[in-house]
Scaffold this motif. Structure first.
Motif: not given
Lengths: 117, 112
Positions: A31, A35, A45, A48, A50, A59, A98-99, B94, B96-101
């Protein structure tokens, strides 16, 4: 040494002149992510990835492009930079998607400070 | 969409004071929670993380955080801060999806 390497660290450019910020990781991470950090807004973000050839919007993707042709590299491309893209940019990677999950936190590069005049 | 709120933008403390930084998130499912620290001029580094199990997690440099599911909170604490703790602190979620807020960050200034 395990690390995420971004180049350049500082970049001053003019509106409309295409530029690329490189990001490379030597940890075989799946991954990778970009940012931007702006005062009062934290990290947002941009894009990204995977895995190789798999990228997706975050975003704030407008005005940016990315590619993931090799696992280790994830360049950020600004085709026509504008002053509102002046910011501090961070590349990050984690072993799995996921990250942050499966005990694989995000590792950050040292940042690229971009100024667009 | 999930979001992260950090209530304090700038906190100023004297050395040896206790610290608590608030973090709330909005996400209904299972979450992974993180606190990152950014020292002046440096990149973000992981302070601590919560995936499951004991809701009180301990991190590096004497920091700890408590996950309170009913309050959707993950506050960061340290009993006695030092001047070297001066930094910006980011809460991240996170889902569980592929972004990190990430939250907007809290700048901590510790006066010697």
């Amino acid at each position: 040494e395990a690390q995420v390497t971004q180049n350049p660290r500082y970049l001053i450019t003019v509106t409309g002149k295409k530029l690329t910020v490189t990001c490379s990781q030597n940890m075989n991470h799946e991954y990778m992510s970009w940012y931007r950090q702006d005062p009062g807004l934290g990290l947002r973000q941009i894009y990204y990835s995977m895995n190789v050839e798999v990228t997706d919007k975050g975003d704030v993707p407008e005005g940016y492009k990315v590619s993931r042709k090799e696992k280790r590299n994830f360049p950020l491309i600004l085709e026509s930079p504008s002053p509102n893209q002046t910011s501090l940019y961070f590349c990050a990677s984690s072993l799995y998607s996921p990250p942050g999950a499966y005990n694989s936190p995000l590792h950050f590069g040292n940042g690229t400070r971009l100024t667009v005049t | 969409a999930q979001s992260v709120s950090q209530h304090n933008h700038h906190v100023i403390l004297s050395e040896a004071a206790s610290l608590e930084l608030g973090c709330n998130y909005s996400y209904g499912g299972t979450v992974n929670l993180f606190w990152y620290v950014q020292y002046p001029g440096q990149h973000l580094q992981l302070l601590l993380k919560y995936f499951s199990g004991d809701p009180l997690v301990k991190g590096i440099k004497g920091f700890e955080a408590e996950f309170i599911k009913s309050k959707f909170s993950f506050n960061l604490r340290k009993p006695s801060v030092q001047w070297s703790d001066t930094a910006e602190y980011f809460c991240a979620v996170n889902g569980g999806n592929n972004d990190m807020r990430f939250g907007a960050g809290t700048r901590l200034t510790v006066k010697p």
